[in-house]
Design a protein around this motif. Structure first.
Motif, PDB file in Angstrom:
ATOM      1  N   ILE A 102     -24.139  41.930  25.050  1.00  0.00           N
ATOM      2  CA  ILE A 102     -24.506  40.788  25.885  1.00  0.00           C
ATOM      3  C   ILE A 102     -25.399  39.827  25.103  1.00  0.00           C
ATOM      4  O   ILE A 102     -25.206  38.612  25.128  1.00  0.00           O
ATOM      5  CB  ILE A 102     -25.205  41.258  27.180  1.00  0.00           C
ATOM      6  N   PHE A 103     -26.364  40.381  24.402  1.00  0.00           N
ATOM      7  CA  PHE A 103     -27.275  39.540  23.624  1.00  0.00           C
ATOM      8  C   PHE A 103     -26.522  38.769  22.538  1.00  0.00           C
ATOM      9  O   PHE A 103     -26.710  37.563  22.384  1.00  0.00           O
ATOM     10  CB  PHE A 103     -28.385  40.391  23.002  1.00  0.00           C
ATOM     11  N   LEU A 104     -25.658  39.449  21.812  1.00  0.00           N
ATOM     12  CA  LEU A 104     -24.907  38.770  20.745  1.00  0.00           C
ATOM     13  C   LEU A 104     -23.947  37.719  21.292  1.00  0.00           C
ATOM     14  O   LEU A 104     -23.760  36.670  20.681  1.00  0.00           O
ATOM     15  CB  LEU A 104     -24.158  39.779  19.875  1.00  0.00           C
ATOM     16  N   LYS A 105     -23.359  37.987  22.440  1.00  0.00           N
ATOM     17  CA  LYS A 105     -22.500  36.978  23.061  1.00  0.00           C
ATOM     18  C   LYS A 105     -23.313  35.738  23.408  1.00  0.00           C
ATOM     19  O   LYS A 105     -22.830  34.626  23.299  1.00  0.00           O
ATOM     20  CB  LYS A 105     -21.830  37.529  24.327  1.00  0.00           C
ATOM     21  N   PHE A 106     -24.534  35.974  23.822  1.00  0.00           N
ATOM     22  CA  PHE A 106     -25.396  34.859  24.193  1.00  0.00           C
ATOM     23  C   PHE A 106     -25.769  33.998  22.987  1.00  0.00           C
ATOM     24  O   PHE A 106     -25.729  32.776  23.055  1.00  0.00           O
ATOM     25  CB  PHE A 106     -26.660  35.382  24.875  1.00  0.00           C
ATOM     26  N   ILE A 107     -26.099  34.616  21.871  1.00  0.00           N
ATOM     27  CA  ILE A 107     -26.595  33.840  20.729  1.00  0.00           C
ATOM     28  C   ILE A 107     -25.518  33.421  19.739  1.00  0.00           C
ATOM     29  O   ILE A 107     -25.767  32.604  18.875  1.00  0.00           O
ATOM     30  CB  ILE A 107     -27.720  34.586  19.965  1.00  0.00           C
ATOM     31  N   SER A 108     -24.314  33.980  19.841  1.00  0.00           N
ATOM     32  CA  SER A 108     -23.293  33.663  18.841  1.00  0.00           C
ATOM     33  C   SER A 108     -22.200  32.792  19.434  1.00  0.00           C
ATOM     34  O   SER A 108     -22.225  32.459  20.613  1.00  0.00           O
ATOM     35  CB  SER A 108     -22.694  34.937  18.265  1.00  0.00           C
ATOM     36  N   GLU A 140     -30.144  35.378  32.439  1.00  0.00           N
ATOM     37  CA  GLU A 140     -29.190  35.420  33.548  1.00  0.00           C
ATOM     38  C   GLU A 140     -29.814  34.888  34.834  1.00  0.00           C
ATOM     39  O   GLU A 140     -29.145  34.256  35.642  1.00  0.00           O
ATOM     40  CB  GLU A 140     -28.682  36.851  33.758  1.00  0.00           C
ATOM     41  N   GLU A 141     -31.106  35.148  35.013  1.00  0.00           N
ATOM     42  CA  GLU A 141     -31.795  34.704  36.233  1.00  0.00           C
ATOM     43  C   GLU A 141     -32.289  33.263  36.153  1.00  0.00           C
ATOM     44  O   GLU A 141     -32.739  32.717  37.156  1.00  0.00           O
ATOM     45  CB  GLU A 141     -32.963  35.641  36.531  1.00  0.00           C
ATOM     46  N   HIS A 142     -32.216  32.660  34.963  1.00  0.00           N
ATOM     47  CA  HIS A 142     -32.673  31.285  34.772  1.00  0.00           C
ATOM     48  C   HIS A 142     -31.601  30.472  34.043  1.00  0.00           C
ATOM     49  O   HIS A 142     -31.748  30.134  32.867  1.00  0.00           O
ATOM     50  CB  HIS A 142     -33.992  31.257  33.991  1.00  0.00           C
ATOM     51  N   PRO A 143     -30.514  30.151  34.750  1.00  0.00           N
ATOM     52  CA  PRO A 143     -29.411  29.439  34.102  1.00  0.00           C
ATOM     53  C   PRO A 143     -29.807  28.069  33.543  1.00  0.00           C
ATOM     54  O   PRO A 143     -29.209  27.606  32.571  1.00  0.00           O
ATOM     55  CB  PRO A 143     -28.350  29.309  35.201  1.00  0.00           C
ATOM     56  N   GLU A 144     -30.825  27.456  34.119  1.00  0.00           N
ATOM     57  CA  GLU A 144     -31.260  26.154  33.603  1.00  0.00           C
ATOM     58  C   GLU A 144     -31.816  26.286  32.192  1.00  0.00           C
ATOM     59  O   GLU A 144     -31.596  25.418  31.340  1.00  0.00           O
ATOM     60  CB  GLU A 144     -32.292  25.498  34.554  1.00  0.00           C
ATOM     61  N   ILE A 145     -32.499  27.363  31.908  1.00  0.00           N
ATOM     62  CA  ILE A 145     -33.025  27.613  30.566  1.00  0.00           C
ATOM     63  C   ILE A 145     -31.880  27.986  29.627  1.00  0.00           C
ATOM     64  O   ILE A 145     -31.842  27.554  28.471  1.00  0.00           O
ATOM     65  CB  ILE A 145     -34.112  28.703  30.592  1.00  0.00           C
ATOM     66  N   THR A 146     -30.944  28.770  30.145  1.00  0.00           N
ATOM     67  CA  THR A 146     -29.773  29.144  29.348  1.00  0.00           C
ATOM     68  C   THR A 146     -29.004  27.893  28.930  1.00  0.00           C
ATOM     69  O   THR A 146     -28.607  27.765  27.768  1.00  0.00           O
ATOM     70  CB  THR A 146     -28.859  30.090  30.153  1.00  0.00           C
ATOM     71  N   ILE A 150     -28.236  26.605  25.099  1.00  0.00           N
ATOM     72  CA  ILE A 150     -26.876  26.371  24.603  1.00  0.00           C
ATOM     73  C   ILE A 150     -26.758  24.955  24.029  1.00  0.00           C
ATOM     74  O   ILE A 150     -26.198  24.761  22.946  1.00  0.00           O
ATOM     75  CB  ILE A 150     -25.832  26.632  25.707  1.00  0.00           C
ATOM     76  N   LYS A 151     -27.305  23.981  24.714  1.00  0.00           N
ATOM     77  CA  LYS A 151     -27.281  22.607  24.210  1.00  0.00           C
ATOM     78  C   LYS A 151     -28.065  22.500  22.910  1.00  0.00           C
ATOM     79  O   LYS A 151     -27.617  21.873  21.943  1.00  0.00           O
ATOM     80  CB  LYS A 151     -27.849  21.642  25.256  1.00  0.00           C
ATOM     81  N   PHE A 152     -29.217  23.117  22.872  1.00  0.00           N
ATOM     82  CA  PHE A 152     -30.054  23.115  21.678  1.00  0.00           C
ATOM     83  C   PHE A 152     -29.320  23.749  20.506  1.00  0.00           C
ATOM     84  O   PHE A 152     -29.275  23.199  19.404  1.00  0.00           O
ATOM     85  CB  PHE A 152     -31.369  23.865  21.962  1.00  0.00           C
ATOM     86  N   LYS A 153     -28.715  24.907  20.755  1.00  0.00           N
ATOM     87  CA  LYS A 153     -27.962  25.617  19.718  1.00  0.00           C
ATOM     88  C   LYS A 153     -26.796  24.774  19.210  1.00  0.00           C
ATOM     89  O   LYS A 153     -26.591  24.643  18.005  1.00  0.00           O
ATOM     90  CB  LYS A 153     -27.460  26.957  20.261  1.00  0.00           C
ATOM     91  N   ASN A 154     -26.037  24.205  20.149  1.00  0.00           N
ATOM     92  CA  ASN A 154     -24.879  23.404  19.759  1.00  0.00           C
ATOM     93  C   ASN A 154     -25.271  22.184  18.939  1.00  0.00           C
ATOM     94  O   ASN A 154     -24.558  21.800  18.016  1.00  0.00           O
ATOM     95  CB  ASN A 154     -24.080  22.992  21.001  1.00  0.00           C
TER      96      ASN A 154
END
Length: 158
Positions: A102-108, A140-146, A150-154
């Motif tokens: 789950i963690f790797l899916k999130f960051i990669s 998962e509990e804070h989709p706004e931060i997620t 994602i925008k920052f990473k992209n």
């Protein structure tokens, strides 16, 4: 500075190996056995060999080693079942796998996730796994931060 507190990566691996009974391969087998036993209560050598893409003889040798540690029961040409200790350890190994995945899916970007999980999950200590579980639960509990992440990473990857 204490010279004894630092080690190479291999040095840390050796120190950790001396602390635990299971090799990374044994953990992989036990995790897969647990996956099958959780669903149907047992697994056969042939099924395990096909799932792990190894020969039946390799599975038999590994199963015998794991059985000698009291984590499973195996009868020649029969079925493999887990002892209570094997179930508990198998549940931990599967949870560790899922947490790292789950963690790797999130960051990669999603490429080679399974391969990466298999290569690194064995080197994470339980405290790190707990922290990864907390972190992924937070996201998962804070989709706004997620979404911000994602925008920052992209932006940084383009």
């Amino acid at each position: 500075m204490d010279k004894n507190q630092f080690h190479t990566a291999r040095g840390y691996q050796i120190l950790e190996k001396n602390k635990k009974l299971l090799t990374a391969s044994m953990e992989d087998y036990l995790e897969m056995i647990y996956r099958f036993c959780k669903v149907q209560g047992y697994v056969r050598i042939k099924t395990l060999a096909e799932t792990l893409n190894v020969r039946d003889s390799s599975v038999t040798k590994m199963v015998q080693k794991i059985a000698s540690l009291g984590l499973l029961e195996y009868k020649k040409y029969g079925i493999i079942t887990l002892t209570q200790d094997g179930k508990e350890l198998g549940a931990f190994l599967l949870q560790r796998h899922k947490t790292v995945e789950i963690f790797l899916k999130f960051i990669s970007n999603g490429d080679y996730i399974l391969k990466d999980v298999e290569l690194i999950e064995h080197s994470f200590n339980p405290k790190l796994i707990t922290n990864l579980e907390i972190l992924t639960q937070f996201f998962e509990e804070h989709p706004e931060i997620t979404d911000k992440y994602i925008k920052f990473k992209n932006n940084h990857l383009s």
